[in-house]
Design a protein around this motif. Structure first.
Motif, short mmCIF file in Angstrom:
data_model
loop_
_atom_site.label_atom_id
_atom_site.label_comp_id
_atom_site.label_asym_id
_atom_site.label_seq_id
_atom_site.Cartn_x
_atom_site.Cartn_y
_atom_site.Cartn_z
N ASP A 48 -1.95 -6.06 -7.78
CA ASP A 48 -3.34 -7.06 -7.25
C ASP A 48 -3.27 -7.89 -6.32
O ASP A 48 -3.42 -9.04 -6.29
CB ASP A 48 -3.99 -6.69 -8.38
N LEU A 49 -2.86 -7.38 -4.95
CA LEU A 49 -2.72 -8.56 -4.00
C LEU A 49 -3.75 -9.29 -3.68
O LEU A 49 -4.06 -9.92 -2.46
CB LEU A 49 -2.29 -7.36 -2.95
N THR B 173 -6.66 10.32 4.03
CA THR B 173 -6.23 9.73 3.29
C THR B 173 -7.05 9.60 2.13
O THR B 173 -8.80 9.43 2.79
CB THR B 173 -6.00 8.08 3.09
N GLY C 170 0.98 -1.34 0.06
CA GLY C 170 -0.25 -0.64 0.12
C GLY C 170 0.24 1.05 -0.05
O GLY C 170 0.27 2.30 0.63
N ARG D 35 -0.76 -1.41 -6.78
CA ARG D 35 -1.67 -2.06 -7.60
C ARG D 35 -0.68 -0.28 -8.81
O ARG D 35 -0.54 -0.62 -9.69
CB ARG D 35 -2.71 -1.41 -7.85
N ASN D 36 -0.75 1.15 -8.38
CA ASN D 36 -0.04 2.17 -9.52
C ASN D 36 0.93 2.16 -9.97
O ASN D 36 2.15 2.62 -8.84
CB ASN D 36 -1.07 3.06 -8.06
N ILE E 46 -1.42 6.31 3.60
CA ILE E 46 -0.45 6.42 5.18
C ILE E 46 0.60 5.19 4.20
O ILE E 46 1.93 6.08 4.85
CB ILE E 46 -0.98 5.66 5.68
N TYR F 154 -15.31 -5.53 5.96
CA TYR F 154 -13.91 -4.34 6.96
C TYR F 154 -13.61 -5.06 8.30
O TYR F 154 -13.07 -5.40 8.15
CB TYR F 154 -14.51 -2.74 6.50
N MET G 223 -8.59 7.44 0.75
CA MET G 223 -9.49 5.45 1.04
C MET G 223 -10.35 7.16 2.14
O MET G 223 -11.93 6.76 1.85
CB MET G 223 -8.51 4.82 2.03
N VAL H 238 -7.87 8.86 10.15
CA VAL H 238 -6.34 9.24 8.85
C VAL H 238 -6.66 9.83 7.71
O VAL H 238 -7.38 9.12 7.11
CB VAL H 238 -5.51 8.08 8.80
N LYS I 194 -10.73 -7.58 9.76
CA LYS I 194 -8.76 -6.38 10.10
C LYS I 194 -9.11 -7.39 11.21
O LYS I 194 -7.81 -7.95 11.82
CB LYS I 194 -9.85 -5.45 10.46
N SER J 120 -4.09 -1.83 11.03
CA SER J 120 -5.17 -2.25 11.22
C SER J 120 -6.11 -0.97 11.56
O SER J 120 -5.75 0.10 11.30
CB SER J 120 -5.51 -3.65 12.78
N ASN K 168 0.40 -2.92 4.30
CA ASN K 168 -0.30 -1.90 5.43
C ASN K 168 -1.50 -1.43 3.85
O ASN K 168 -2.91 -0.79 4.14
CB ASN K 168 0.23 -0.50 5.06
N SER L 237 1.34 3.54 -2.83
CA SER L 237 1.15 4.33 -3.58
C SER L 237 0.45 5.15 -3.05
O SER L 237 0.43 6.12 -3.75
CB SER L 237 0.65 3.56 -5.35
N SER L 238 -0.05 5.46 -2.15
CA SER L 238 -1.22 6.18 -1.46
C SER L 238 -1.33 6.22 0.24
O SER L 238 -0.74 6.09 0.60
CB SER L 238 -2.88 5.65 -1.98
N1 LIG Z 1 -7.46 6.10 6.40
C1 LIG Z 1 -7.32 5.82 6.98
O1 LIG Z 1 -8.72 6.87 8.38
C2 LIG Z 1 -7.78 4.40 7.95
C3 LIG Z 1 -7.96 3.70 9.59
C4 LIG Z 1 -7.86 3.05 10.18
C5 LIG Z 1 -6.88 2.03 9.01
N2 LIG Z 1 -6.72 2.19 7.85
C6 LIG Z 1 -6.03 1.35 7.00
O2 LIG Z 1 -4.92 2.02 7.33
C7 LIG Z 1 -4.38 1.25 5.53
C8 LIG Z 1 -3.78 2.20 4.72
O3 LIG Z 1 -4.73 2.97 4.48
P1 LIG Z 1 -4.66 4.42 4.08
O4 LIG Z 1 -6.08 5.42 4.10
O5 LIG Z 1 -3.44 5.29 3.38
O6 LIG Z 1 -5.42 4.12 2.03
P2 LIG Z 1 -5.41 4.44 1.03
O7 LIG Z 1 -4.90 5.87 0.68
O8 LIG Z 1 -6.81 4.14 0.02
O9 LIG Z 1 -4.23 3.91 0.98
C9 LIG Z 1 -4.21 2.01 0.05
C10 LIG Z 1 -3.21 1.91 -0.36
O10 LIG Z 1 -3.56 -0.04 -0.19
C11 LIG Z 1 -3.45 -0.27 -1.39
N3 LIG Z 1 -4.45 -0.76 -2.42
C12 LIG Z 1 -5.15 -1.39 -2.12
N4 LIG Z 1 -6.10 -2.28 -2.88
C13 LIG Z 1 -5.38 -2.98 -3.30
C14 LIG Z 1 -4.86 -3.98 -4.15
N5 LIG Z 1 -6.43 -4.85 -4.29
N6 LIG Z 1 -3.85 -4.23 -4.39
C15 LIG Z 1 -2.57 -4.05 -3.93
N7 LIG Z 1 -2.23 -2.99 -3.11
C16 LIG Z 1 -4.06 -2.56 -3.03
C17 LIG Z 1 -3.65 1.16 -2.22
O11 LIG Z 1 -2.56 1.23 -3.66
P3 LIG Z 1 -3.32 1.29 -4.95
O12 LIG Z 1 -4.50 1.76 -5.73
O13 LIG Z 1 -2.28 1.16 -5.69
O14 LIG Z 1 -3.33 -0.60 -5.00
C18 LIG Z 1 -3.18 1.85 -1.53
O15 LIG Z 1 -1.47 2.23 -1.82
C19 LIG Z 1 -5.92 0.55 5.68
O16 LIG Z 1 -5.18 -0.70 5.91
C20 LIG Z 1 -6.78 0.80 5.64
O17 LIG Z 1 -7.43 -0.14 6.21
C21 LIG Z 1 -6.94 3.41 7.20
#
Ligand SMILES: NC(=O)c1ccc[n+]([C@@H]2O[C@H](COP(=O)([O-])OP(=O)(O)OC[C@H]3O[C@@H](n4cnc5c(N)ncnc54)[C@H](OP(=O)(O)O)[C@@H]3O)[C@@H](O)[C@H]2O)c1
Length: 254
Positions: A82-83, A211, A32, A57-58, A37, A176, A213, A209, A180, A161, A109, A34-35
């Motif tokens: 794509d994991l 992001t 993860g 993926r990106n 955290i 989700y 997502m 956070v 998790k 998580s 992540n 590419s985007s």
């Molecule tokens: N943001 C929050 O509030 C929050 C809170 C609690 C936990 N989290 C956790 O934090 C982690 C990071 O999330 P984020 O908030 O930073 O979101 P994000 O900006 O959407 O990043 C998600 C990352 O996961 C990668 N990813 C998604 N689907 C994938 C796939 N099928 N294969 C390979 N890579 C994949 C994406 O890359 P590509 O699209 O390039 O594949 C991206 O790099 C996640 O595990 C999320 O559950 C986030």
């Protein structure tokens, strides 16, 4: 709003000097990357000359980050994948075993969240498969692949998580939270099994956070939250500590 933000999300910082001592010249694998955290984590580690293997993926984004890393004196490589695709994941696992005989940190992540009621998911079994494949299965597969390499350095696996998985029966989040929680249990079990076996497993129960997502959900976009860089600092601080997990203070030890 600012007082509330500081109370619920006390600022998290990390000095480059401390980071450099811990991470410079070490191999770190990040999913993860590419985007959000993961990208912020990658940028922090680039600035202190860690060696990086980036996964997402990106491809364009991963190439740019690798380029930046190499320009800053890091060794770097990536895999655009794509994991959720089991065949591709198995190939990546074999490749990592060959390419990285010794690794210091694995940050699991990559993740996907889905907010949908079960009653709206009657024809959407794929939601449950996809979250499980990414949030649980890929983290386990990559951990199994890298444990031998992590053993050589007394290395660590840090799983991103969600704090909400501690309150796991929240309506709308079954896919989700189930994925998790499955990963939480796997890493907590692995932590016990590996206590004396040179690999430490840590879990960050991350709060909100900002992001790409989380900002997709209109309800969260304007709420106080950590920045992606603060999220990355939470992961890095955990990876540098002896603690088994990070939980926000307001979970009061749940
Ligand atoms: N943001 C929050 O509030 C929050 C809170 C609690 C936990 N989290 C956790 O934090 C982690 C990071 O999330 P984020 O908030 O930073 O979101 P994000 O900006 O959407 O990043 C998600 C990352 O996961 C990668 N990813 C998604 N689907 C994938 C796939 N099928 N294969 C390979 N890579 C994949 C994406 O890359 P590509 O699209 O390039 O594949 C991206 O790099 C996640 O595990 C999320 O559950 C986030």
């Amino acid at each position: 709003m600012n007082i509330l933000k500081h109370l619920i999300y006390p600022p998290v910082t990390m000095s480059d000097e401390k980071l450099r001592k811990c991470f410079a010249g070490k191999w770190v694998v990040i999913t993860g990357a590419s985007s959000g955290i993961g990208e912020a984590l990658t940028l922090r580690l680039i600035s202190v000359q860690a060696n990086l293997y980036l996964i997402a993926r990106n491809e364009e984004k991963l190439m740019t980050l690798c380029h930046k890393a190499k320009n800053n004196g890091c060794k770097a490589d990536y895999c655009a994948i794509d994991l959720r695709q089991r065949d591709q994941l198995a190939i990546l696992c074999s490749k990592l075993r060959e390419q990285l005989p010794s690794v210091s940190y694995l940050f699991c992540n990559a993740g996907k969240s889905i907010n949908r009621a079960i009653n709206d998911s009657i024809d959407r079994m794929h939601d449950f498969d996809r979250t499980m494949d990414l949030n649980y299965r890929s983290a386990v597969a990559l951990s199994l692949a890298l444990i031998p390499a992590l053993k050589k350095t007394w290395g660590r696996i840090v799983y991103t998580s969600s704090v909400s998985s501690l309150f796991s029966t929240f309506p709308g989040w079954s896919a989700y939270h189930a994925s998790k929680c499955a990963a939480n249990v796997w890493f907590r079990t692995a932590r016990k099994e590996y206590k004396k076996l040179q690999v430490k497993m840590q879990i960050a129960y991350m709060p909100l956070v900002h992001t790409p997502m989380s900002d997709k959900n209109k309800r969260y976009k304007d709420l106080p939250a950590y920045s992606a860089d603060e999220g990355a600092c939470i992961l890095l601080r955990l990876a540098m500590s002896k603690k088994p997990s990070y939980k926000p203070w307001w979970t009061l030890g749940i």
